[in-house]
Design a protein around this motif. Structure first.
Motif, short mmCIF file in Angstrom:
data_model
loop_
_atom_site.label_atom_id
_atom_site.label_comp_id
_atom_site.label_asym_id
_atom_site.label_seq_id
_atom_site.Cartn_x
_atom_site.Cartn_y
_atom_site.Cartn_z
N ASP A 119 0.71 -1.22 0.02
CA ASP A 119 -0.28 0.01 -0.08
C ASP A 119 0.82 1.35 0.12
OD1 ASP A 119 0.74 -0.98 2.42
OD2 ASP A 119 -0.71 0.18 3.45
N ASP A 122 2.03 3.48 -5.44
CA ASP A 122 0.97 4.21 -6.41
C ASP A 122 -0.04 3.17 -6.27
OD1 ASP A 122 -0.23 4.28 -9.41
OD2 ASP A 122 0.35 6.40 -8.53
N ILE A 123 -1.36 3.51 -6.60
CA ILE A 123 -2.51 2.80 -6.64
C ILE A 123 -2.68 1.98 -7.60
CG2 ILE A 123 -3.81 4.46 -7.89
CD1 ILE A 123 -5.29 2.38 -5.14
N LYS A 163 -3.68 2.69 2.23
CA LYS A 163 -4.93 2.96 1.18
C LYS A 163 -5.57 1.85 0.70
CE LYS A 163 -1.36 5.24 -1.93
NZ LYS A 163 -0.11 4.43 -1.75
#
Length: 280
Positions: A119, A122-123, A163
């Motif tokens: 996490d 980057d997404i 995230k």
């Protein structure tokens, strides 16, 4: 292959052992979430040790790209060598650096592959690894070769929940959340690290530790790794249970720097002590 479970050096909760063994059986990546300091990274090392497999660790940073796990092509280095007339430029393989997935795929035996703190990246990072982790193969564009896993690795992926991870990625994983251990489990973990700790000191320390974790407004609750550091200091100082009583002026536990890791939490305890004195 051996089953994973509690060992002489590691206490595994029953549900964690079940999750590990299920992921190994299903040949799916095991996604492990939990508070920082609850032993997610150590879990991969213990799984490798119990199963008798080599461990490959890929520690993810905010700048890490999924491609780096496969390989990196040093185009700049090749250009520089071509300008210098280096014969190496004729073989593109000289400029390809194998990533952790490639290392795991080409290993001569099955390995445990740790993808740590996914996490942080980057997404798009998890999505960019979907196909490779699913099919256990990838294409090297510069050489035209296909790299396929000789033996499907045991993949353990950790996340601190910083995230949300994509649904498509989650569907491909076996998921487990490591709950913070209760007092009995934590006592068992402590005894693995400090087998000679006196029962009274352990009981007093854990009571104080759990009271501290439950203080409303605490920004960062101390974790398992931090309580172990704290106990190591208590034992080094040869303190008795009576010595652990918090300082009345600040309400802070002895050697609190091992437990509280920011000034807001220290100030919170000082405010609580001030309010407590005002109520007397």
């Amino acid at each position: 292959m051996m089953k994973f479970g509690t060992t002489e050096t590691y206490v595994a909760a029953d549900d964690l052992a079940i999750a590990v063994n299920a992921a190994v059986t299903l040949q799916r990546p095991l996604l492990v979430k939990g508070e920082p300091g609850t032993g997610k990274t150590e879990l991969a090392r213990q799984v490798a040790a119990v199963l008798g497999l080599p461990l490959i660790e890929w520690h993810v940073k905010s700048t890490t790209k999924a491609q780096q796990g496969l390989y990196e092509y040093d185009a700049v280095g090749r250009l520089r060598d071509s300008q210098l007339g280096d014969a190496r430029v004729h073989e593109v393989r000289n400029y390809i650096r194998k990533g952790k997935l490639w290392q795991a795929f080409e290993a001569e035996t099955r390995v445990v592959l740790l993808i740590d703190e996914i996490d942080k990246a980057d997404i798009e990072f998890p999505n960019d690894l979907l196909q490779e982790l699913d099919r256990m193969e990838f294409h090297v564009y510069e050489t035209g070769e296909m790299v396929a896993a000789r033996h499907r690795p045991v993949v353990i992926i950790t996340s601190n929940n910083e995230k949300e991870l994509p649904d498509a990625f989650l569907r491909r994983c076996f998921f487990h959340f490591i709950r913070f251990p209760d007092a009995d489990m934590l006592a068992a973990i402590v005894r693995v690290h400090f087998p000679n700790i006196k029962a009274q000191l352990l009981a007093a320390a854990l009571t104080q530790f759990y009271e501290l974790r439950e203080v409303p407004g605490l920004k960062k609750k101390p974790s398992t790794s931090e309580v172990l550091d704290w106990l190591r200091l208590l034992l080094a100082e040869d303190l008795d249970p009576e010595d652990l009583r918090a300082d009345a002026r600040s309400a802070l536990p002895r050697l609190h720097g091992a437990l509280l890791k920011n000034e807001q939490d220290v100030q919170l305890f000082e405010r609580l002590a001030f309010l407590s004195r005002g109520q007397r």
